[in-house]
Design an enzyme around this catalytic site. Structure first.
Site, PDB file in Angstrom:
ATOM      1  N   ARG A  45      -0.121  14.726  12.691  1.00  0.00           N
ATOM      2  CA  ARG A  45       0.619  14.291  11.498  1.00  0.00           C
ATOM      3  C   ARG A  45       1.119  15.533  10.770  1.00  0.00           C
ATOM      4  O   ARG A  45       0.593  15.937   9.760  1.00  0.00           O
ATOM      5  CB  ARG A  45      -0.268  13.385  10.633  1.00  0.00           C
ATOM      6  CG  ARG A  45      -0.720  12.168  11.441  1.00  0.00           C
ATOM      7  CD  ARG A  45      -1.337  11.072  10.639  1.00  0.00           C
ATOM      8  NE  ARG A  45      -0.354  10.332   9.859  1.00  0.00           N
ATOM      9  CZ  ARG A  45      -0.678   9.237   9.145  1.00  0.00           C
ATOM     10  NH1 ARG A  45      -1.923   8.843   9.112  1.00  0.00           N
ATOM     11  NH2 ARG A  45       0.244   8.587   8.456  1.00  0.00           N
ATOM     12  N   CYS A  83      -5.064   7.842   8.764  1.00  0.00           N
ATOM     13  CA  CYS A  83      -5.423   7.286  10.074  1.00  0.00           C
ATOM     14  C   CYS A  83      -5.252   8.322  11.178  1.00  0.00           C
ATOM     15  O   CYS A  83      -4.324   9.116  11.164  1.00  0.00           O
ATOM     16  CB  CYS A  83      -4.537   6.085  10.387  1.00  0.00           C
ATOM     17  SG  CYS A  83      -4.950   4.669   9.370  1.00  0.00           S
ATOM     18  N   ARG A 130      -9.192   0.090   3.601  1.00  0.00           N
ATOM     19  CA  ARG A 130      -8.278   1.070   2.989  1.00  0.00           C
ATOM     20  C   ARG A 130      -6.919   0.435   2.673  1.00  0.00           C
ATOM     21  O   ARG A 130      -6.241   0.813   1.735  1.00  0.00           O
ATOM     22  CB  ARG A 130      -8.053   2.253   3.951  1.00  0.00           C
ATOM     23  CG  ARG A 130      -9.131   3.295   3.982  1.00  0.00           C
ATOM     24  CD  ARG A 130      -8.660   4.534   4.707  1.00  0.00           C
ATOM     25  NE  ARG A 130      -7.335   4.917   4.247  1.00  0.00           N
ATOM     26  CZ  ARG A 130      -6.349   5.317   5.065  1.00  0.00           C
ATOM     27  NH1 ARG A 130      -6.543   5.356   6.369  1.00  0.00           N
ATOM     28  NH2 ARG A 130      -5.164   5.655   4.577  1.00  0.00           N
ATOM     29  N   ASP A 163       3.617   0.171  11.925  1.00  0.00           N
ATOM     30  CA  ASP A 163       2.349  -0.323  11.367  1.00  0.00           C
ATOM     31  C   ASP A 163       2.037  -1.743  11.811  1.00  0.00           C
ATOM     32  O   ASP A 163       0.924  -2.225  11.596  1.00  0.00           O
ATOM     33  CB  ASP A 163       2.373  -0.243   9.836  1.00  0.00           C
ATOM     34  CG  ASP A 163       2.530   1.189   9.361  1.00  0.00           C
ATOM     35  OD1 ASP A 163       2.900   1.398   8.201  1.00  0.00           O
ATOM     36  OD2 ASP A 163       2.302   2.113  10.179  1.00  0.00           O
ATOM     37  N   LYS A 214       0.836  -1.206   0.000  1.00  0.00           N
ATOM     38  CA  LYS A 214       0.000   0.000   0.000  1.00  0.00           C
ATOM     39  C   LYS A 214       0.867   1.251   0.000  1.00  0.00           C
ATOM     40  O   LYS A 214       0.668   2.157  -0.818  1.00  0.00           O
ATOM     41  CB  LYS A 214      -0.906   0.024   1.220  1.00  0.00           C
ATOM     42  CG  LYS A 214      -1.578   1.384   1.465  1.00  0.00           C
ATOM     43  CD  LYS A 214      -2.492   1.425   2.661  1.00  0.00           C
ATOM     44  CE  LYS A 214      -1.809   1.775   3.928  1.00  0.00           C
ATOM     45  NZ  LYS A 214      -1.556   3.211   4.162  1.00  0.00           N
ATOM     46  N   ASN A 215       1.849   1.307   0.889  1.00  0.00           N
ATOM     47  CA  ASN A 215       2.578   2.559   1.069  1.00  0.00           C
ATOM     48  C   ASN A 215       3.576   2.826  -0.043  1.00  0.00           C
ATOM     49  O   ASN A 215       4.114   3.923  -0.145  1.00  0.00           O
ATOM     50  CB  ASN A 215       3.225   2.598   2.451  1.00  0.00           C
ATOM     51  CG  ASN A 215       2.153   2.729   3.533  1.00  0.00           C
ATOM     52  OD1 ASN A 215       1.024   3.119   3.225  1.00  0.00           O
ATOM     53  ND2 ASN A 215       2.487   2.388   4.751  1.00  0.00           N
TER      54      ASN A 215
HETATM   55  C1  EPZ Z   1       4.042   6.736   6.425  1.00  0.00           C
HETATM   56  O1  EPZ Z   1       3.365   7.811   7.056  1.00  0.00           O
HETATM   57  C2  EPZ Z   1       3.017   5.617   6.294  1.00  0.00           C
HETATM   58  N1  EPZ Z   1       1.913   6.079   5.457  1.00  0.00           N
HETATM   59  C3  EPZ Z   1       2.489   5.220   7.667  1.00  0.00           C
HETATM   60  O2  EPZ Z   1       1.659   4.076   7.473  1.00  0.00           O
HETATM   61  C4  EPZ Z   1       3.662   4.807   8.560  1.00  0.00           C
HETATM   62  O3  EPZ Z   1       3.180   4.576   9.866  1.00  0.00           O
HETATM   63  C5  EPZ Z   1       4.730   5.897   8.581  1.00  0.00           C
HETATM   64  O4  EPZ Z   1       5.125   6.249   7.246  1.00  0.00           O
HETATM   65  C6  EPZ Z   1       5.986   5.445   9.335  1.00  0.00           C
HETATM   66  O5  EPZ Z   1       6.521   4.304   8.704  1.00  0.00           O
HETATM   67  C7  EPZ Z   1       2.093   6.126   4.123  1.00  0.00           C
HETATM   68  O6  EPZ Z   1       3.156   5.790   3.623  1.00  0.00           O
HETATM   69  C8  EPZ Z   1       0.915   6.582   3.311  1.00  0.00           C
HETATM   70  P1  EPZ Z   1       6.402   9.836   8.582  1.00  0.00           P
HETATM   71  P2  EPZ Z   1       4.047   9.290   7.077  1.00  0.00           P
HETATM   72  O7  EPZ Z   1       6.433  11.110   7.851  1.00  0.00           O
HETATM   73  O8  EPZ Z   1       4.865   9.458   5.858  1.00  0.00           O
HETATM   74  C9  EPZ Z   1       6.988  12.960  12.129  1.00  0.00           C
HETATM   75  C10 EPZ Z   1      -0.258   2.744   7.617  1.00  0.00           C
HETATM   76  O9  EPZ Z   1      -0.799   2.195   8.587  1.00  0.00           O
HETATM   77  N2  EPZ Z   1       6.919  13.977  11.061  1.00  0.00           N
HETATM   78  O10 EPZ Z   1       7.470   8.810   8.349  1.00  0.00           O
HETATM   79  O11 EPZ Z   1       2.971  10.253   7.381  1.00  0.00           O
HETATM   80  C11 EPZ Z   1       5.656  12.276  12.361  1.00  0.00           C
HETATM   81  O12 EPZ Z   1       4.866  13.020  13.278  1.00  0.00           O
HETATM   82  C12 EPZ Z   1       0.245   4.172   7.739  1.00  0.00           C
HETATM   83  O13 EPZ Z   1      -0.052   2.199   6.497  1.00  0.00           O
HETATM   84  C13 EPZ Z   1       7.187  15.310  11.377  1.00  0.00           C
HETATM   85  O14 EPZ Z   1       7.471  15.641  12.527  1.00  0.00           O
HETATM   86  O15 EPZ Z   1       4.995   9.117   8.349  1.00  0.00           O
HETATM   87  C14 EPZ Z   1       6.065  10.941  12.912  1.00  0.00           C
HETATM   88  O16 EPZ Z   1       6.311  11.054  14.304  1.00  0.00           O
HETATM   89  C15 EPZ Z   1      -0.065   4.785   9.098  1.00  0.00           C
HETATM   90  N3  EPZ Z   1       7.145  16.234  10.388  1.00  0.00           N
HETATM   91  C16 EPZ Z   1       7.392  10.648  12.215  1.00  0.00           C
HETATM   92  O17 EPZ Z   1       7.845  11.893  11.707  1.00  0.00           O
HETATM   93  C17 EPZ Z   1       6.845  15.905   9.080  1.00  0.00           C
HETATM   94  O18 EPZ Z   1       6.837  16.797   8.202  1.00  0.00           O
HETATM   95  C18 EPZ Z   1       7.297   9.674  11.061  1.00  0.00           C
HETATM   96  O19 EPZ Z   1       6.310  10.167  10.166  1.00  0.00           O
HETATM   97  C19 EPZ Z   1       6.573  14.550   8.782  1.00  0.00           C
HETATM   98  C20 EPZ Z   1       6.618  13.604   9.778  1.00  0.00           C
END
Ligand code: EPZ
Length: 420
Positions: A122, A117, A399, A307, A22-23
């Site tokens: 986020r 989610c 989803r 995840d 998915k991702n």
């Molecule tokens: C991706 O989310 C995945 N979603 C998430 O999967 C997954 O949990 C996550 O990566 C971590 O592996 C998709 O790929 C669509 P991040 P993303 O940016 O990109 C902080 C699922 O269940 N952060 O890696 O949104 C954030 O708060 C979903 O399939 C900032 O601070 O995650 C978090 O603590 C849920 N500023 C950490 O980084 C930013 O600009 C990691 O977030 C961006 C993120």
């Protein structure tokens, strides 16, 4: 609202095939808009996020042709100034990749803040930081992100304050057509970032270092469309691995890349399961009456994936002893705990940690899925519980999982889906 009804206590056995990740898919689909010609993406899972993305591209006037597990996207009709409809963009997190793509193609983009989610705040500050480093202006007003670079994008060095999958991908997308070279440091290393870079490089991009914490993108003038098969979904595989251990079953999972599952395999073996790899299949059995208690800390890849935290917490809820699960990525990813308590678990959440006192068994109960992976976790709980469990809010699960109930039924589960 759809729901599933499960009669638990049956061991899973047999084999199941994992679909496309998915991702990765939700990044490759928007990335096809960077190319001048059509791309054909294969090994697509039939999940909600894919159909929403197809609707977004069609609403932007693009030709999208879907077969059973593939999609052809022709971005020829794409022109500047097109904005994805807010109500569609808000139905998934990954709609924000259109910012990097449209900024790269046309020097401007406007996308509603994404959905996805409800697992905590986020933020997208690192995405904005990257776009600004490339020379774009960025604002967020009335729930809409606007980025513009009237003089085009220029390669830059970006050091991410936090390891972010989304920011790494969005900056990579924007930098692909920039003038000059961009370096992303402290980049996320998830396999889906490598998968996206492989797709973009097949289209003529010049990206090096994906999968490490330093990614170098040499901007090119244009990309041509190409054919790409998406890598398997390691979280779907992890879900079946954990369910096999939780029901003390014996399941063979096909179409996996075992290396991507190393953190799951390590934890399941520590908890007393037997895991054997054979080519692109992995087999999980559990003969112990109850798993051992283990500690889990979610981390960016190659650490234990956030995840899979909720499904793993369900397995540990019946372990012999106390397990400590630390969720270092999403502060709001413990909403499944309140639902699990209805099934007799003994779990205490203190900040980012869940303290799980293992109980001998779970009892079936009516529960509600609050997000995608919480839903998968509750289904595993229902499979291992004594008696009947009814799970509402199954739309969340749709989803990210293709026909999850059917796949569990084919493994011997007594599970029925109905409109509630
Ligand atoms: C991706 O989310 C995945 N979603 C998430 O999967 C997954 O949990 C996550 O990566 C971590 O592996 C998709 O790929 C669509 P991040 P993303 O940016 O990109 C902080 C699922 O269940 N952060 O890696 O949104 C954030 O708060 C979903 O399939 C900032 O601070 O995650 C978090 O603590 C849920 N500023 C950490 O980084 C930013 O600009 C990691 O977030 C961006 C993120």
């Amino acid at each position: 609202m759809a729901k599933v009804v499960i009669t638990g206590g049956r061991r899973l056995h047999g084999r199941v095939r994992v679909g496309g990740r998915k991702n990765s898919v939700v990044a490759v689909i928007p990335a096809t808009l960077l190319a001048e010609g059509a791309s054909h993406i294969e090994n697509l899972p039939a999940i909600g996020d894919v159909s929403v993305y197809a609707d977004i591209l069609k609403s932007m006037g693009l030709s999208v042709r879907q077969d059973r597990d593939s999609m052809s996207i022709d971005p020829t009709g794409l022109v500047a100034g097109i904005t994805p409809p807010r109500e569609l963009a808000q139905r998934l997190r990954a709609s924000y990749y259109l910012l990097g793509v449209l900024l790269a193609r046309f020097g401007e983009a406007e996308v509603a803040l994404p959905g996805g989610c409800d697992i905590g705040l986020r933020p997208i500050d690192q995405h904005i930081k990257g776009f600004r480093a490339l020379g774009a202006e960025a604002t967020i007003e009335h729930g809409v992100v606007r980025v513009s670079a009237p003089h085009g994008l220029t390669g830059a060095q970006v050091y991410l304050d936090v390891v972010s999958v989304g920011a790494t991908i969005n900056i990579m997308l924007a930098a692909t057509l920039a003038d000059g070279t961009t370096t992303i440091e402290n980049a996320a290393k998830e396999p889906h970032i490598v998968d996206l870079a492989d797709y973009l490089n097949s289209c003529g991009a010049k990206i090096q270092g994906a999968g490490t914490d330093v990614i170098r993108i040499r901007g090119v003038k244009s990309l041509s469309g190409c054919v790409h098969a998406v890598i398997p979904d390691e979280i779907e595989a992890a879900t079946f691995m954990i369910a096999a251990a939780a029901t003390r079953g014996d399941v063979l999972i096909d179409n996996v890349i075992p290396k991507h599952l190393d953190p799951i395999t390590a934890k399941l073996v520590e908890a007393g399961a037997e895991v054997t790899q054979n080519g692109d299949s992995i087999r999980v059995t559990m003969s112990r009456p109850r798993p051992r208690a283990v500690n889990v800390k979610t981390l960016p890849y190659p650490g234990f994936p956030t995840d899979a935290q909720q499904p793993m917490s369900v397995l540990l809820s019946v372990a012999e002893g106390t397990s400590f699960v630390t969720e270092s990525i999403w502060e709001g990813r413990f909403k499944h705990v309140d639902e699990l308590k209805r099934m007799g678990t003994n779990i205490r959440v203190e900040g980012r940690m869940a303290i799980i006192e293992g109980v001998p068994k779970l009892m079936g109960a009516p529960v509600r899925a609050t997000d995608l992976r919480a839903g998968a976790a509750l289904i595993i709980a229902g499979l291992m519980a004594e008696g009947q469990t009814e799970i509402s809010g199954i739309e969340h699960v749709d989803r990210g999982y293709e026909r999850l109930s059917d796949k569990f039924r084919a493994l011997g589960a007594k599970i029925a889906r109905m409109q509630g």
